[in-house]
Design a protein around this motif. Structure first.
Motif, PDB file in Angstrom:
ATOM      1  N   ARG A  25       0.840  -1.191   0.000  1.00 23.15           N
ATOM      2  CA  ARG A  25       0.000   0.000   0.000  1.00 23.15           C
ATOM      3  C   ARG A  25       0.887   1.257   0.000  1.00 23.15           C
ATOM      4  O   ARG A  25       0.655   2.191  -0.759  1.00 23.15           O
ATOM      5  N   THR A  26       1.923   1.253   0.814  1.00 24.88           N
ATOM      6  CA  THR A  26       2.844   2.384   0.874  1.00 24.88           C
ATOM      7  C   THR A  26       3.558   2.586  -0.456  1.00 24.88           C
ATOM      8  O   THR A  26       3.702   3.716  -0.938  1.00 24.88           O
ATOM      9  N   PHE A  27       3.987   1.510  -1.087  1.00 27.40           N
ATOM     10  CA  PHE A  27       4.646   1.600  -2.396  1.00 27.40           C
ATOM     11  C   PHE A  27       3.676   2.142  -3.440  1.00 27.40           C
ATOM     12  O   PHE A  27       4.061   2.960  -4.292  1.00 27.40           O
ATOM     13  N   GLY A  28       2.420   1.716  -3.391  1.00 27.83           N
ATOM     14  CA  GLY A  28       1.414   2.225  -4.320  1.00 27.83           C
ATOM     15  C   GLY A  28       1.182   3.719  -4.145  1.00 27.83           C
ATOM     16  O   GLY A  28       1.080   4.459  -5.121  1.00 27.83           O
ATOM     17  N   PHE A  30       3.354   5.802  -3.008  1.00 24.64           N
ATOM     18  CA  PHE A  30       4.561   6.434  -3.533  1.00 24.64           C
ATOM     19  C   PHE A  30       4.497   6.561  -5.057  1.00 24.64           C
ATOM     20  O   PHE A  30       4.819   7.616  -5.614  1.00 24.64           O
ATOM     21  N   LEU A  31       4.071   5.500  -5.747  1.00 26.11           N
ATOM     22  CA  LEU A  31       3.999   5.544  -7.206  1.00 26.11           C
ATOM     23  C   LEU A  31       2.987   6.580  -7.694  1.00 26.11           C
ATOM     24  O   LEU A  31       3.241   7.287  -8.684  1.00 26.11           O
ATOM     25  N   VAL A  32       1.857   6.677  -7.020  1.00 30.09           N
ATOM     26  CA  VAL A  32       0.852   7.673  -7.400  1.00 30.09           C
ATOM     27  C   VAL A  32       1.405   9.079  -7.201  1.00 30.09           C
ATOM     28  O   VAL A  32       1.262   9.946  -8.070  1.00 30.09           O
ATOM     29  N   ALA A  33       2.070   9.314  -6.070  1.00 29.95           N
ATOM     30  CA  ALA A  33       2.661  10.632  -5.812  1.00 29.95           C
ATOM     31  C   ALA A  33       3.725  10.968  -6.842  1.00 29.95           C
ATOM     32  O   ALA A  33       3.818  12.114  -7.304  1.00 29.95           O
ATOM     33  N   LEU A  34       4.515   9.976  -7.234  1.00 33.89           N
ATOM     34  CA  LEU A  34       5.549  10.193  -8.236  1.00 33.89           C
ATOM     35  C   LEU A  34       4.933  10.562  -9.585  1.00 33.89           C
ATOM     36  O   LEU A  34       5.384  11.494 -10.258  1.00 33.89           O
ATOM     37  N   ALA A  35       3.887   9.859  -9.978  1.00 33.82           N
ATOM     38  CA  ALA A  35       3.230  10.149 -11.249  1.00 33.82           C
ATOM     39  C   ALA A  35       2.559  11.517 -11.229  1.00 33.82           C
ATOM     40  O   ALA A  35       2.615  12.259 -12.220  1.00 33.82           O
ATOM     41  N   GLU A  36       1.946  11.875 -10.118  1.00 33.55           N
ATOM     42  CA  GLU A  36       1.261  13.160 -10.038  1.00 33.55           C
ATOM     43  C   GLU A  36       2.227  14.335  -9.994  1.00 33.55           C
ATOM     44  O   GLU A  36       1.840  15.465 -10.282  1.00 33.55           O
ATOM     45  N   ALA A  37       3.472  14.091  -9.642  1.00 33.76           N
ATOM     46  CA  ALA A  37       4.456  15.173  -9.576  1.00 33.76           C
ATOM     47  C   ALA A  37       5.124  15.419 -10.927  1.00 33.76           C
ATOM     48  O   ALA A  37       5.875  16.377 -11.070  1.00 33.76           O
ATOM     49  N   GLY A  38       4.855  14.588 -11.902  1.00 31.41           N
ATOM     50  CA  GLY A  38       5.519  14.691 -13.191  1.00 31.41           C
ATOM     51  C   GLY A  38       5.016  15.840 -14.046  1.00 31.41           C
ATOM     52  O   GLY A  38       3.949  16.408 -13.816  1.00 31.41           O
ATOM     53  N   PRO A  39       5.773  16.181 -15.065  1.00 24.86           N
ATOM     54  CA  PRO A  39       5.414  17.308 -15.936  1.00 24.86           C
ATOM     55  C   PRO A  39       4.140  17.062 -16.741  1.00 24.86           C
ATOM     56  O   PRO A  39       3.411  18.012 -17.049  1.00 24.86           O
ATOM     57  N   ARG A  40       3.855  15.823 -17.084  1.00 23.96           N
ATOM     58  CA  ARG A  40       2.621  15.541 -17.833  1.00 23.96           C
ATOM     59  C   ARG A  40       1.387  15.857 -16.999  1.00 23.96           C
ATOM     60  O   ARG A  40       0.411  16.419 -17.496  1.00 23.96           O
TER      61      ARG A  40
END
Length: 76
Positions: A25-28, A30-40
């Motif tokens: 759950r924590t890794f998931g 993290f992945l969502v936060a990483l994707a939402e922080a991207g330039p796209r």
């Protein structure tokens, strides 16, 4: 005796399944936060904040802008 009944009622037993799923759950998260922080995602946020009238005034469509933003990743 009343005090212990209240304490026992609020105590949650150890849940093995919940504990085993916690790292995933924590890794998931993290992945969502990483994707939402991207330039796209920033470009998509700007697109969502733009009205259809503003896009039309610039000769753009919302679907066309989504294709432009994701053109190197997805065939939309």
């Amino acid at each position: 005796m009343e005090r212990t009944a209240g304490i026992a009622a609020t105590h949650r037993p150890f849940d093995l399944l919940r504990a085993a799923a916690a790292p995933f759950r924590t890794f998931g998260i993290f992945l969502v936060a990483l994707a939402e922080a991207g330039p796209r995602m920033e470009a998509i946020r700007r697109l969502n904040a733009t009205s259809d009238e503003d896009l039309a005034a610039r000769g753009l469509t919302r679907a066309g802008e989504v294709q432009r933003i994701f053109r190197d990743r997805y065939y939309v």
